[in-house]
Design a protein around this motif. Sequence first.
Motif, PDB file in Angstrom:
ATOM      1  N   ASP A  90     -12.752  -6.165 -14.134  1.00  0.00           N
ATOM      2  CA  ASP A  90     -12.916  -6.583 -12.740  1.00  0.00           C
ATOM      3  C   ASP A  90     -11.996  -5.779 -11.800  1.00  0.00           C
ATOM      4  O   ASP A  90     -10.781  -5.805 -11.950  1.00  0.00           O
ATOM      5  N   ILE A 123     -11.202  -6.080  -8.666  1.00  0.00           N
ATOM      6  CA  ILE A 123     -10.331  -6.871  -7.799  1.00  0.00           C
ATOM      7  C   ILE A 123      -9.120  -7.361  -8.587  1.00  0.00           C
ATOM      8  O   ILE A 123      -7.986  -7.346  -8.124  1.00  0.00           O
ATOM      9  N   ARG A 124      -9.410  -7.767  -9.817  1.00  0.00           N
ATOM     10  CA  ARG A 124      -8.354  -8.213 -10.699  1.00  0.00           C
ATOM     11  C   ARG A 124      -7.324  -7.103 -10.925  1.00  0.00           C
ATOM     12  O   ARG A 124      -6.116  -7.319 -10.840  1.00  0.00           O
ATOM     13  N   LYS A 172      -6.669  -4.684  -8.907  1.00  0.00           N
ATOM     14  CA  LYS A 172      -5.903  -4.484  -7.668  1.00  0.00           C
ATOM     15  C   LYS A 172      -4.789  -5.508  -7.542  1.00  0.00           C
ATOM     16  O   LYS A 172      -3.681  -5.196  -7.130  1.00  0.00           O
ATOM     17  N   ILE A 173      -5.131  -6.757  -7.858  1.00  0.00           N
ATOM     18  CA  ILE A 173      -4.133  -7.805  -7.678  1.00  0.00           C
ATOM     19  C   ILE A 173      -2.974  -7.632  -8.641  1.00  0.00           C
ATOM     20  O   ILE A 173      -1.836  -7.981  -8.344  1.00  0.00           O
ATOM     21  N   LEU A 174      -3.280  -7.040  -9.796  1.00  0.00           N
ATOM     22  CA  LEU A 174      -2.224  -6.891 -10.793  1.00  0.00           C
ATOM     23  C   LEU A 174      -1.348  -5.671 -10.560  1.00  0.00           C
ATOM     24  O   LEU A 174      -0.239  -5.608 -11.051  1.00  0.00           O
ATOM     25  N   LYS A 175      -1.874  -4.709  -9.776  1.00  0.00           N
ATOM     26  CA  LYS A 175      -1.143  -3.451  -9.645  1.00  0.00           C
ATOM     27  C   LYS A 175      -0.389  -3.371  -8.329  1.00  0.00           C
ATOM     28  O   LYS A 175      -0.857  -3.853  -7.317  1.00  0.00           O
ATOM     29  N   PRO A 176       0.771  -2.707  -8.331  1.00  0.00           N
ATOM     30  CA  PRO A 176       1.422  -2.458  -7.044  1.00  0.00           C
ATOM     31  C   PRO A 176       0.583  -1.479  -6.234  1.00  0.00           C
ATOM     32  O   PRO A 176      -0.184  -0.693  -6.781  1.00  0.00           O
ATOM     33  N   SER A 177       0.703  -1.558  -4.915  1.00  0.00           N
ATOM     34  CA  SER A 177      -0.069  -0.664  -4.065  1.00  0.00           C
ATOM     35  C   SER A 177       0.866  -0.010  -3.064  1.00  0.00           C
ATOM     36  O   SER A 177       2.080  -0.210  -3.109  1.00  0.00           O
ATOM     37  N   GLU A 205       1.234  -0.797  -0.105  1.00  0.00           N
ATOM     38  CA  GLU A 205       1.915  -1.855   0.658  1.00  0.00           C
ATOM     39  C   GLU A 205       3.142  -2.389  -0.074  1.00  0.00           C
ATOM     40  O   GLU A 205       4.185  -2.604   0.534  1.00  0.00           O
ATOM     41  N   THR A 206       2.987  -2.615  -1.389  1.00  0.00           N
ATOM     42  CA  THR A 206       4.142  -3.173  -2.103  1.00  0.00           C
ATOM     43  C   THR A 206       5.270  -2.159  -2.138  1.00  0.00           C
ATOM     44  O   THR A 206       6.434  -2.529  -2.064  1.00  0.00           O
ATOM     45  N   ASP A 263       6.925  -2.227   1.109  1.00  0.00           N
ATOM     46  CA  ASP A 263       7.709  -3.441   1.129  1.00  0.00           C
ATOM     47  C   ASP A 263       9.078  -3.229   0.509  1.00  0.00           C
ATOM     48  O   ASP A 263      10.100  -3.595   1.077  1.00  0.00           O
TER      49      ASP A 263
END
Lengths: 305, 269
Positions: free
Chosen positions: A2, A4-5, A7-12, A14-15, A18
């Motif tokens: 998946d 989306i899954r 993406k949510i698990l990986k730094p991007s 933005e992170t 941050d």
Amino acid sequence: MDPIREKILKPSKETRQDILGKTLSYASIFLIVAVVLAIFLFVASKGIATFTENKASLVEFLTGTEWNPGANGPNGKPLVGALPMILGSFGVTFLAALFATPFAIGTALYMTELSSKRSQKFMQSVIELLVGIPSVVYGFIGLTVVVPFVRDHFGGSGYGILSGSFVLFVMVLPTITSMTVDSLRAVPKYYKSASLALGATEWQTIYRVLLRAAMPGIMTAIVFGMARAFGEALAVQMVIGNATLLPESLLSPASTLTSVLTMGIGNTVMGTVSNNALWSLALILLLMSLVFNLAVRFISRKGKM
Amino acid sequence: MKAGKYDLNDTSIMNFDKQKQEIALSTHDLQVYYGNKHAFYDGNLQFERYKITALIGASGSGKSTFLRSLNRMNDDVATVTGEIMYRGIDINSKKINLYEMRKQIGMVFQRPNPFSKSIKENITFALKENGIKDKQKLDEIVEKSLRGAALWDEVKDDLNKSALALSGGQQQRLCIARAIAMGPDILLMDEPCSALDPISTLKVEETMHELKKKYTIIIVTHNMQQASRVSDYTAFFHMGHVIEYGKTKDIFTNPKIQATEDYVSGNFG
Ligand SMILES: Nc1ncnc2c1ncn2[C@@H]1O[C@H](COP(=O)(O)OP(=O)(O)O)[C@@H](O)[C@H]1O
Ligand SMILES: [Mg+2]
């Protein structure tokens, strides 16, 4: 898997931004804390040396009236009676705040409640201008206008706490006014509406509702003004007379912690008693600014309720 | 535990049949604390995909607390323990990418909170930040999301006007459009209609009916008629506990727990 899954698990990006942002702000705060601490430690070590190395008495420092650190008194200890300067500093500070506060609140109320948009803008610029004028200019005006005025109308030589307070009054007025304006503007509009809708007059609303709601902010403004007055050196030094004597009245020549410091620091040699004694004065100034700071915090915490 | 008139352990929580129903989001032993104050207890709820779930309950019962925990908006104010499962991941874990998660789990707040930008920019702002630069693509998304929020016909000629000039109901629908423009999976709404007039409320409700074709919606509402009108499932909150969770029809016509019955019939207290 998946996407989306994933993406949510990986730094991007933005992170990472941050983390970078957090690192930068931690670094800045660390630097600032380090600088402040260093200044504090430096002043404190120098200021305390008067009492540890030069064996001056702390009690005498705070209550004595004779200031002549180069010489020893009858008890063989340096003459470091700083009471005249301490009183001078507190005297000009409280008087200046006392004079300035009513004017500042009046002006602020005029600006927030009574005037048109245009005159508000005008007043705003005037206030900003007043803040920007260098203190030597205030001192100069004090010397040529305030000192003769005080001499002619109140007596004495004209140099003294009263003249100092008058000059500081003008100097802290813009600070207190603009902060009072901010705190009045921060009062929610519906307070005013609620009060007017109950049949209260404009005056009752201002006095009982607006000023009450803005009070913590106004107190903070006054403390800020006092902090500025307490720390001002040049302008005060030009009009206060610079006598390290216990002032007999508001009209007799006096001195403040800052004025003695600016006068003396160039004329003493590092490491001598006279120099260390000046650092002790600086330490008082620093501690007082800490007190003002804590006062502001205390007031704004109380205001939150 | 017993507090007041009702036994807070006397609960009835529906579970879904995972074979037949797709679960979009679920919580496991979710607890929320504000400092020492335990504001939400033992949340074990599942939310079905493409359905609207309403959270009802008296004010202060922990609905917002629960809802805001779901996309980690409580991170800075509260301690949230337990699991929130989304796509097989625990999104309550410190390790997940919050920003990507919030793109999937959007939120609409109680008060309409458009940015003080134009209507169009309110929608394109976040998209541009996310690297969508193509003008035509942006325009397309603007139209699609405004249509999705049933606002397009009212504002299509004023896209460059300030969003703050819109009425409250329009602003709220703009906020919905802004949220769906991100292409989320789940929409969390905290009393989205409480600041709106009845007509705007109806429009937002119609919008929700459309939205649930594509999104899973969890909505907090004070208004029980609204809950019964728009939602498929309803959870009743009381003093930080979920007392009853089931099909909306059952909750309103045939509740299993006394507290729920009293609440929906207005004899609560
Ligand atoms: N930021 C906060 N800090 C401390 N307590 C809070 C905070 N937000 C809510 N609470 C408390 O948590 C409880 C639940 O509040 P909330 O979730 O807002 O209820 P609801 O949305 O159902 O009206 C209340 O007792 C409230 O006072
Ligand atoms: Mg709420």
